[in-house]
Design an enzyme around this catalytic site. Sequence first.
Site, PDB file in Angstrom:
ATOM      1  N   GLY B  18       0.836  -1.203   0.000  1.00  0.00           N
ATOM      2  CA  GLY B  18       0.000   0.000   0.000  1.00  0.00           C
ATOM      3  C   GLY B  18       0.866   1.248   0.000  1.00  0.00           C
ATOM      4  O   GLY B  18       2.083   1.187   0.185  1.00  0.00           O
ATOM      5  N   THR B  20       0.955   3.879   2.150  1.00  0.00           N
ATOM      6  CA  THR B  20       1.548   4.149   3.460  1.00  0.00           C
ATOM      7  C   THR B  20       2.617   3.116   3.789  1.00  0.00           C
ATOM      8  O   THR B  20       3.714   3.452   4.240  1.00  0.00           O
ATOM      9  CB  THR B  20       0.461   4.112   4.557  1.00  0.00           C
ATOM     10  OG1 THR B  20      -0.679   4.806   4.081  1.00  0.00           O
ATOM     11  CG2 THR B  20       0.938   4.737   5.829  1.00  0.00           C
ATOM     12  N   LYS B  43      -0.596 -11.176  -3.423  1.00  0.00           N
ATOM     13  CA  LYS B  43       0.623 -10.729  -4.098  1.00  0.00           C
ATOM     14  C   LYS B  43       1.835 -11.576  -3.687  1.00  0.00           C
ATOM     15  O   LYS B  43       2.987 -11.179  -3.914  1.00  0.00           O
ATOM     16  CB  LYS B  43       0.882  -9.250  -3.820  1.00  0.00           C
ATOM     17  CG  LYS B  43      -0.184  -8.348  -4.458  1.00  0.00           C
ATOM     18  CD  LYS B  43       0.207  -6.894  -4.474  1.00  0.00           C
ATOM     19  CE  LYS B  43      -0.882  -6.088  -5.174  1.00  0.00           C
ATOM     20  NZ  LYS B  43      -0.685  -4.638  -5.050  1.00  0.00           N
ATOM     21  N   ILE B  97      -0.114   0.411  13.378  1.00  0.00           N
ATOM     22  CA  ILE B  97      -0.033   1.868  13.172  1.00  0.00           C
ATOM     23  C   ILE B  97      -1.408   2.445  12.814  1.00  0.00           C
ATOM     24  O   ILE B  97      -1.712   3.592  13.123  1.00  0.00           O
ATOM     25  CB  ILE B  97       0.962   2.186  12.021  1.00  0.00           C
ATOM     26  CG1 ILE B  97       2.312   1.525  12.258  1.00  0.00           C
ATOM     27  CG2 ILE B  97       1.092   3.693  11.813  1.00  0.00           C
ATOM     28  CD1 ILE B  97       3.063   1.987  13.471  1.00  0.00           C
ATOM     29  N   THR B  98      -2.239   1.631  12.162  1.00  0.00           N
ATOM     30  CA  THR B  98      -3.518   2.079  11.604  1.00  0.00           C
ATOM     31  C   THR B  98      -4.354   2.905  12.586  1.00  0.00           C
ATOM     32  O   THR B  98      -4.542   2.514  13.736  1.00  0.00           O
ATOM     33  CB  THR B  98      -4.341   0.850  11.167  1.00  0.00           C
ATOM     34  OG1 THR B  98      -3.512   0.021  10.367  1.00  0.00           O
ATOM     35  CG2 THR B  98      -5.584   1.267  10.396  1.00  0.00           C
ATOM     36  N   TYR B 162       7.626  13.118  19.906  1.00  0.00           N
ATOM     37  CA  TYR B 162       8.767  13.676  19.166  1.00  0.00           C
ATOM     38  C   TYR B 162       9.286  14.905  19.910  1.00  0.00           C
ATOM     39  O   TYR B 162      10.490  15.122  20.032  1.00  0.00           O
ATOM     40  CB  TYR B 162       8.375  14.096  17.740  1.00  0.00           C
ATOM     41  CG  TYR B 162       7.620  13.074  16.915  1.00  0.00           C
ATOM     42  CD1 TYR B 162       7.615  11.716  17.248  1.00  0.00           C
ATOM     43  CD2 TYR B 162       6.915  13.470  15.777  1.00  0.00           C
ATOM     44  CE1 TYR B 162       6.910  10.813  16.480  1.00  0.00           C
ATOM     45  CE2 TYR B 162       6.213  12.562  15.001  1.00  0.00           C
ATOM     46  CZ  TYR B 162       6.197  11.234  15.372  1.00  0.00           C
ATOM     47  OH  TYR B 162       5.495  10.350  14.610  1.00  0.00           O
ATOM     48  N   GLU B 212      -2.401  11.433  28.296  1.00  0.00           N
ATOM     49  CA  GLU B 212      -3.439  12.343  27.816  1.00  0.00           C
ATOM     50  C   GLU B 212      -4.629  12.187  28.746  1.00  0.00           C
ATOM     51  O   GLU B 212      -4.749  11.187  29.442  1.00  0.00           O
ATOM     52  CB  GLU B 212      -3.885  11.962  26.394  1.00  0.00           C
ATOM     53  CG  GLU B 212      -2.862  12.229  25.330  1.00  0.00           C
ATOM     54  CD  GLU B 212      -3.321  11.765  23.949  1.00  0.00           C
ATOM     55  OE1 GLU B 212      -4.429  11.182  23.842  1.00  0.00           O
ATOM     56  OE2 GLU B 212      -2.571  11.982  22.996  1.00  0.00           O
ATOM     57  N   HIS B 250      -7.952  12.201  19.475  1.00  0.00           N
ATOM     58  CA  HIS B 250      -7.781  10.788  19.782  1.00  0.00           C
ATOM     59  C   HIS B 250      -9.074  10.261  20.391  1.00  0.00           C
ATOM     60  O   HIS B 250      -9.616  10.883  21.308  1.00  0.00           O
ATOM     61  CB  HIS B 250      -6.656  10.573  20.795  1.00  0.00           C
ATOM     62  CG  HIS B 250      -5.295  10.613  20.169  1.00  0.00           C
ATOM     63  ND1 HIS B 250      -4.170  10.842  20.913  1.00  0.00           N
ATOM     64  CD2 HIS B 250      -4.879  10.437  18.903  1.00  0.00           C
ATOM     65  CE1 HIS B 250      -3.108  10.816  20.116  1.00  0.00           C
ATOM     66  NE2 HIS B 250      -3.524  10.579  18.879  1.00  0.00           N
TER      67      HIS B 250
END
Lengths: 395, 294
Positions: B18, B20, B43, B97-98, B162, B212, B250
């Site tokens: 894909g 990404t 594939k 990650i999705t 980060y 959070e 989120h």
Amino acid sequence: MNIHEYQAKRLLHDYGVPVPKGYAAQTSREVETALSHLGTDETIVVKAQIHAGGRGKGTFVDGYEGGVKLCKGRNAALDAATRMLDNTLVTKQTGPEGRKVQTIYFTEACEIAHEYYLAIVLDRETAQSVIIASTEGGMDIEEVADKTPEKIIKVPISPTMGLRHHHCRRVAFELGFSGDQVKQFARILTGLYKMFWEKNAMLVEINPLVTTPEGKILALDAKVSFDDNSIFQHPDIQQLRDLNEEDPKEIEASKHRLAYIALDGNIACMVNGAGLAMATMDIIKSFGGEPANFLDVGGGANEEQVTAAFKIILSDPKVEGILVNIFGGIMKCDVIARGIIAAAKNVDITVPLVVRLEGTNVEEGKKLLRESGVALTPADSLVEAAQIIVKQVQG
Amino acid sequence: MSILVNKDTRLVVQGITGKTGTFHTQQCIDYGTNVVAGVTPGKGGQLWEDKVPVCNTVAEAVEEHGANVSVIYVPPPFAADSILEAIEAEIPLVICITEGVPVRDMAEVRRRLYFHNTKTRLIGPNCPGIITPGECKIGIMPGYIHKPGRVGVVSRSGTLTYEAVWQLTQKGHGQSTCIGIGGDPINGTSQTDAIRMFNEDPDTDAIIMIGEIGGSAEEEACAYIKEHVKKPVAGFIAGASAPKGRTMGHAGAIVSASGVGTAEAKFAAMEDAGVSIARNPSEIADALLKIYKG
């Protein structure tokens, strides 16, 4: 996503949960039709439909009291509906600005022997559905849980095993039902769980669930909210979305795949990432400013999205300054810079703009901004950026 | 000098072909991550970008290419199935990650992780991934802001991590491993899990926890820290200024109408556990360096 009470009750009805007969109306003509369909001149309940609780105790901005009225007969119901429709209702959940009432729901009234509370929620900590029930219905359940926690019944349901008969019996007996009411309750809980599961709900709540003097159990109010991540699987639920209940800026943002939430302050923020966006709001506040919004442009925003974000921010008349805070990872700083420059050409940025860029391609991004001639103040750190914008806005 | 991933990691990328998947796989290879296979059903047998063999199933990637960690970039409707496939292939570590995975799907995945014979740890979904600086980067974080070292970082947020990592690196402090556990209400690895691993890791000397609003993951982590952790810990909670009842980007970041999950409650739990608190996101590294000299 939330839906209105009348929509929730239709869903409940489809899943075999008894609800009083009712009709919704959005215009004065529909009000007439709804009342004819209801076909009664006995007591009619007239309910303002907004996505907020506390309607019964709410007040309209013109002083009219109560968003839920028991009316004696058709004419009284017509009067109440006329007062409510297109009026703005303020409840403890709407904030002082209130919500415009654009739908009225008429239902038959029923006599109440006792009021109960029944809900199913998805509990994030245990990753299970939990049935929550109480004999103390018709009240604020959080208050019940706070003051009399022993009156809250909680039964976890494993997502792999699902709801079983013994769960239904257990809750029914704990609520004090016996005989035929146990069977009625089991049918209601089974339908409620099926709806919760099949429609990917996060919460289904009946408050109150009532018994009538004849012993019948039915749902007098209903609240449902759905998992936004699952809405794509449910076109029928998507159709229930009422854009009137959402801030126009938030609707516009969702079209551009931006996460935007309008707030009350005057310093707009544009940030990549939800956590950093919240932290940016926090730091503005810590320096004495008030954020005008939450805005996460996401990980892969392009120029078009950044321009759209600026337009949305500037359509808020309260905004007196903008802070852009980007920590480029996937999002490259030069892309943001190009977006800012493009936006400055398309949109008249009349308020102070502070830009803090860090991360991937930061030098290129800063260079583009410097050479563009766009009026802005660059900042090297988050603290510096927040201090500058607060100072510029407060003068 | 790390937990979970290192230079011996053999990565399989689910969804490698894909857009990404392709972009980030290249970034990770450039960083030095050993990508041994990809999975895209249908594939199988092809070579991705002329270098990485593509398989039809995760089991094949394990058997034929010795994959021991998987990363998932498949779209939200299929992500839970991809996680379950990796669990059944007994991959020890899966990183999803999705963003936007249905919450009910994650409830089912979490129940599967509780099975007594489960050999898999899941990180995510909706997370930036995990990096052991200088050895192995899995996910979407920019590699260059990191530096090998002895501070462990765990966070629910991507870009805010980060920010903290960059502060550390600029002040000369490297990281043992940085884990983004993701912003969803139901995820695979909790703050407590990550802190336990850092606490037991001989190569991690200090820990940063970034939380959070919403849920009680940070409160639980603080209870664990109070009881078990002697290493210096610093923390920050995003969302002190967020209104009640609104989901802040989120799905997991929401303070309920009754006030559960507030920043104040989480800061109080940190205080009680002796965690050095950053009240301001630009002071996360400083909060740690007050109690840790490195």
